[in-house]
Design a protein around this motif. Structure first.
Motif, PDB file in Angstrom:
ATOM      1  N   VAL A  41     -30.129  64.879  -1.274  1.00  0.00           N
ATOM      2  CA  VAL A  41     -29.173  65.152  -2.352  1.00  0.00           C
ATOM      3  C   VAL A  41     -29.378  66.599  -2.771  1.00  0.00           C
ATOM      4  O   VAL A  41     -30.489  67.016  -3.034  1.00  0.00           O
ATOM      5  CB  VAL A  41     -29.432  64.227  -3.563  1.00  0.00           C
ATOM      6  N   VAL A  72     -25.393  60.781   0.953  1.00  0.00           N
ATOM      7  CA  VAL A  72     -24.447  60.509  -0.134  1.00  0.00           C
ATOM      8  C   VAL A  72     -23.225  61.375   0.102  1.00  0.00           C
ATOM      9  O   VAL A  72     -23.302  62.444   0.701  1.00  0.00           O
ATOM     10  CB  VAL A  72     -25.044  60.808  -1.525  1.00  0.00           C
ATOM     11  N   SER A  75     -20.234  65.674  -3.447  1.00  0.00           N
ATOM     12  CA  SER A  75     -19.751  65.487  -4.819  1.00  0.00           C
ATOM     13  C   SER A  75     -20.163  66.705  -5.624  1.00  0.00           C
ATOM     14  O   SER A  75     -21.147  67.363  -5.318  1.00  0.00           O
ATOM     15  CB  SER A  75     -20.374  64.219  -5.404  1.00  0.00           C
ATOM     16  N   ASP A  77     -20.873  66.305  -8.759  1.00  0.00           N
ATOM     17  CA  ASP A  77     -21.683  65.802  -9.866  1.00  0.00           C
ATOM     18  C   ASP A  77     -23.087  66.417  -9.796  1.00  0.00           C
ATOM     19  O   ASP A  77     -23.588  66.716  -8.703  1.00  0.00           O
ATOM     20  CB  ASP A  77     -21.813  64.282  -9.790  1.00  0.00           C
ATOM     21  N   GLU A  81     -27.449  62.884 -11.539  1.00  0.00           N
ATOM     22  CA  GLU A  81     -26.464  61.794 -11.642  1.00  0.00           C
ATOM     23  C   GLU A  81     -26.209  61.156 -10.288  1.00  0.00           C
ATOM     24  O   GLU A  81     -26.099  59.930 -10.169  1.00  0.00           O
ATOM     25  CB  GLU A  81     -25.146  62.329 -12.220  1.00  0.00           C
ATOM     26  N   ARG A  82     -26.094  61.985  -9.246  1.00  0.00           N
ATOM     27  CA  ARG A  82     -25.847  61.444  -7.906  1.00  0.00           C
ATOM     28  C   ARG A  82     -27.035  60.606  -7.448  1.00  0.00           C
ATOM     29  O   ARG A  82     -26.875  59.547  -6.840  1.00  0.00           O
ATOM     30  CB  ARG A  82     -25.571  62.588  -6.926  1.00  0.00           C
ATOM     31  N   GLU A  85     -27.029  57.250  -9.122  1.00  0.00           N
ATOM     32  CA  GLU A  85     -26.047  56.331  -8.519  1.00  0.00           C
ATOM     33  C   GLU A  85     -26.618  55.688  -7.255  1.00  0.00           C
ATOM     34  O   GLU A  85     -26.429  54.495  -7.011  1.00  0.00           O
ATOM     35  CB  GLU A  85     -24.759  57.078  -8.179  1.00  0.00           C
TER      36      GLU A  85
END
Lengths: 129, 152
Positions: A41, A72, A75, A77, A81-82, A85
């Motif tokens: 991420v 993932v 995004s 975001d 936060e990612r 999730e």
């Protein structure tokens, strides 16, 4: 992303602490006979890069570890936060991530990823220095 | 491998201990539990509303070291009982001084492979005032620190 079915999730980016977090995940998997997912991420590395890196670590450590690499969706975001999730989507027992020990001035100019993650997720979080 | 659990007897500490016990058992590792003697400060009700800081300070009682040691010993006894119920026989140790410094130094000196600690999840404002032992350990420790939150 398919729902993961691993015990430990290791989050990695491009930092040295991430490398040590991945090492921790492999050692943990070998010691406890549990599976590990690696998620990247906020990293410039590709899934193929991560897979090659993890496979070389498994060979280097000479352990039998159950490791999978998950991705993932792209995004905008924020990273915490990612990551939150991904944790909530999976059925993980534990999250591991690297933690670069920074000085006071660095803390003023860089947002911590680990602090908001600790506050956000309900599972135990291992911070690897 | 050997793991260190730092407890203050709180709910999050008990969750940290439970998690550490599952890992200790799975990894066939050793475990120690430490608790820091940290005298509590409590406010007792005054007859009149305080009108200045002097009145507030006059209403505060600091726990004696003896009482704090007895309370800490009970915390360690509870932790020992939880571990024994899972067939783990932990060493226990009372520490003194600043919680973050004393736990981090003990872990480094005794060469533990990981630290487990609870985290209450205070508001940002509250944390600025009283600090967080868990986050302090994350910054100080040279070994992985597992932070376990209270349940919602």
């Amino acid at each position: 992303m398919n729902a993961p079915d691993a015990d430990l999730l290791v989050a990695v980016d491009d930092t040295g602490a991430s490398y040590r977090a991945a090492e921790f995940g492999i050692e943990w998997s070998a010691a406890t006979d549990r599976s590990v997912d690696i998620v990247h991420v906020g990293s410039s590395l590709t899934e193929a890069d991560i897979r090659t890196w993890i496979e070389s670590l498994v060979v280097e450590y000479g352990v039998v570890a159950s490791v999978d690499v998950v991705s993932v969706d792209g995004s905008n975001d924020p990273v915490p936060e990612r990551l939150g999730e991904v944790v909530r989507d999976g059925d993980y027992e534990l999250l591991a991530m690297g933690n670069e020990n920074r000085g006071y001035l660095d803390d003023l100019t860089h947002e911590s990823v680990s602090n908001p993650v600790i506050e956000d997720v309900s599972i135990p979080v291992v911070l690897v220095p | 491998m050997k793991f260190l659990v730092a407890t203050d007897g709180s709910q999050s500490s008990e969750r940290a201990l439970e998690h550490a016990l599952s890992i200790t058992t799975a990894a066939d590792a050793e475990m120690a539990v430490v608790s820091v003697v940290d005298p509590e400060v409590r406010e007792f009700p005054a007859a009149d509303e305080p009108i200045d800081i002097g009145d507030v300070e006059g209403n505060l009682i600091r726990e004696s070291i003896d009482d704090a040691e007895r309370r800490t010993e009970r915390i360690l006894e509870n932790a020992r009982a939880m571990a024994t119920a899972e067939d783990v026989e932990p060493k226990t140790e009372m520490l003194y001084g600043d919680p973050v410094e004393s736990i981090a130094e003990f872990a480094a000196e005794k060469e533990y492979d990981g630290i487990f600690v609870g985290h209450r999840g205070l508001s940002e404002a509250a944390e600025r005032v009283v600090g967080s032992v868990a986050k302090g350990l994350v910054e100080r420790s040279q070994v992985p620190v597992t932070v376990v939150r209270e349940t919602a």
